[in-house]
Structure formats: structure tokens, C-alpha cells
Design an enzyme around this catalytic site. Structure first.
Site, PDB file in Angstrom:
ATOM      1  N   GLU A 159      72.081  61.993  40.284  1.00 50.13           N
ATOM      2  CA  GLU A 159      73.548  62.012  40.308  1.00 50.13           C
ATOM      3  C   GLU A 159      74.018  63.449  40.482  1.00 50.13           C
ATOM      4  O   GLU A 159      73.576  64.344  39.747  1.00 50.13           O
ATOM      5  CB  GLU A 159      74.116  61.482  38.986  1.00 50.13           C
ATOM      6  N   ASP A 209      84.583  63.583  31.061  1.00 48.32           N
ATOM      7  CA  ASP A 209      83.522  64.535  30.724  1.00 48.32           C
ATOM      8  C   ASP A 209      83.804  65.326  29.456  1.00 48.32           C
ATOM      9  O   ASP A 209      84.951  65.681  29.163  1.00 48.32           O
ATOM     10  CB  ASP A 209      83.301  65.506  31.889  1.00 48.32           C
TER      11      ASP A 209
END
Length: 311
Positions: free
Chosen positions: A95, A106
């Protein structure tokens, strides 16, 4: 010199299962780093897609190791080398995060990496240029992790066309609601990009079933409520969530968010996950290293330890 020496290891046609094999290969042959037609041919590796990767691993009784790094942190040159290191050390899918100014999903480590990357001038076009150079040298398929706004900004069809041309196989969009994935799924299918969808511990069962039905490549099970980031342990509830998802689909399920140690990887695999995703711990090594060379060496050692936990 450290980086140049490593680059000699990326011309093999088959990926070794560990960095130890990778080093043995390096010791057996001295390879010129100069570009020529012969070397260009050797550096091109045939890569299968995400679904096919999981199918292959399932037949072999293996669990996919899926690392995540942020593009452009500390710089795109290091990102290119990091992709090669991850591939050569046994990663099955990689990824790559596209840095974004408002990364809501995040935690602090990846947010900081995105901020550093953007501050150094990293942009989508530069990431794509780098991928066009590097992807042909990888045996692992690459999935881009991008927030929805940058995709909309370029236009969904144009975005899919661009990433397809760069050799990307998958796409993870953490902030797009299921109800708005129709156009994404349509264009992704058109350009042979596997659109990975996420389900969380708080997703209602009926909605989870709709998500797994629409997902391509694999289902991304978020292991905990909240943002990405390393945690001391993985919640036992993940085992139950995995069972629930597997009752609803035969598609592979990979677990991410909060997985940062070999013991986490081993635990999640034992619960029945088809893949294990490690992100923040990887990003931290590259972002906080004293030098790119040191970061790449630490990334190599850490990746080896995580892959070994799945053997």
C-alpha cells in the site's frame, strides 16, 4: 553507495521469500548498475493482481503481508527504494499512501509523514512518475491509499486512467461512504483497478454485508475504532469480526490499523485473517531515521521480522 548496492538486488525475476535469500543472491552475482537493454529487460517483473495474489496464497496456505508507506517521506527517491526493499523482503501487496493535507483516518505518525512529504513538494504527478519507473521492477501489486477529494479534483475517470497507466492494481479510499462508491466502482472496473472497501468494529451488520458485496481485491477490516497508529495489542474482538465477515463473503479479508509487532501479525493470522496490514510502524522508521540509508536498513530488518512471523 548503500543505495546503489541495494539496487543490484532488484533485477531478479523471482522474489525471494526473505531478505536473507535476497542477500545470498547479491553475494552470488555482481551486477552492473548501468542501464542497458539487457538490464532493462531483466528488471521488468510480471505482476499479478490483488485478487489473484490472495487466491495464490490461499492455495499455498499462506497469509498476505501488506506493508504501507507514505509517498515522498522522506523523499520520493527513498520511497522508490523502499518499495523495492519491501518487495524483495517478501511483501505480497504494498500500500502506498498519497499524502493529503487533511488525512482524517490517519493518526499522528502518518499525518506527520504526509505533512513532511507535502512540505517537500511531493505531488500526485511526481508520485505517478516514480511509480511508472518502479512498478515494472516489483513482483508485488501496488494499491494506492488516497483520500476522496484528490480523486474528485482530477475527475474519477481520469484518476483511474492515470493510476492504471502507472501499473497500480488497487485503490483504498478511506473517507468515501458506501453510497458514493458507485461511480468509483464503475470507473475502477473499467480500468481494472480493484477498489478495496473498509469495514470497522462499529459498522452495522447489514451495512457490513453491503460493503463486502461491493469490495474488490479484499475487504479491509479496521481492527479498532479511531485513526491509524501503533497500539500495544490487537483487540480480541477482531476474531469475532473476522468470523462475521467470513460468514457474509468468500472474499479475502485483511486486517489493519494498530498492527505493529511480529506478535500482532501472528495473532491476527491465527484468527483467520487472509492478510495483515502494517502501516504506522513502517512509516515511523522511514520518517524518523537519521538518514534515508539508515531508514531503509531498518525497514528491511523490520519487514523481515514481520514476514517471518507469518511463516
Amino acid at each position: 553507495m548503500a543505495l546503489a548496492l541495494k539496487s543490484t538486488c532488484f533485477v531478479q525475476l523471482k522474489k525471494p521469500k526473505s531478505c536473507c535469500a535476497f542477500r545470498s543472491l547479491r553475494q552470488l552475482a555482481v551486477v552492473s548498475t548501468k542501464r542497458n537493454t539487457t538490464m532493462a529487460a531483466l528488471s521488468t517483473v510480471s505482476t499479478i493482481g490483488i485478487s489473484e495474489t490472495f487466491a495464490k496464497l490461499k492455495k499455498e496456505g499462506k497469509v498476505a503481508f501488506i506493508p504501507y508507506i507514505t509517498a515522498g517521506d522522506p523523499d520520493l527517491s527513498t520511497t522508490a527504494q523502499a518499495l523495492k526493499v519491501l518487495d524483495s523482503c517478501g511483501s505480497d501487496i504494498i500500500e502506498l499512501g498519497v499524502p493529503y493535507s487533511d488525512p482524517l483516518a490517519d493518526g499522528p505518525v502518518i499525518q506527520a509523514a504526509a505533512t513532511r512529504s507535502l512540505a517537500r513538494g511531493t505531488n500526485f504527478d511526481a508520485i505517478i512518475s516514480m511509480l511508472k519507473e518502479v512498478v515494472p521492477q516489483l513482483s508485488s501489486p501496488v494499491a494506492l491509499f488516497s483520500y476522496y477529494n484528490p480523486i474528485l479534483k482530477r475527475g474519477v475517470e481520469k484518476f483511474m486512467s492515470i493510476v492504471n497507466d502507472a501499473g497500480v492494481h488497487g485503490l483504498v479510499v478511506p473517507d468515501v461512504p458506501l453510497e458514493e462508491t458507485e461511480i468509483l466502482r464503475k470507473e475502477a472496473l473499467k480500468y481494472k483497478i480493484e477498489l478495496v472497501l473498509l469495514t470497522t468494529p462499529t459498522t452495522p451488520t447489514s451495512r457490513m454485508k453491503a460493503i463486502v458485496e461491493a469490495a474488490e481485491g479484499f475487504v479491509y477490516l479496521v481492527s479498532s475504532v479511531g485513526v491509524t497508529g501503533a497500539r500495544a495489542s490487537v483487540s480480541d474482538r477482531v476474531e469475532t469480526l473476522l468470523q462475521d465477515i467470513k460468514e457474509a463473503t468468500t472474499k479475502p479479508v485483511a486486517v489493519g490499523f494498530g498492527i505493529s509487532k511480529p506478535e500482532h501479525v501472528k495473532q491476527v493470522a491465527s484468527w483467520g485473517a487472509d492478510g495483515v496490514i502494517v502501516g504506522s510502524a513502517m512509516v515511523k522508521l522511514l520518517g524518523e531515521a537519521k538518514s534515508p540509508e539508515e531508514g531503509l536498513k531498518e525497514l528491511e530488518d523490520f519487514t523481515r521480522s514481520l514476514v517471518s512471523a507469518l511463516l
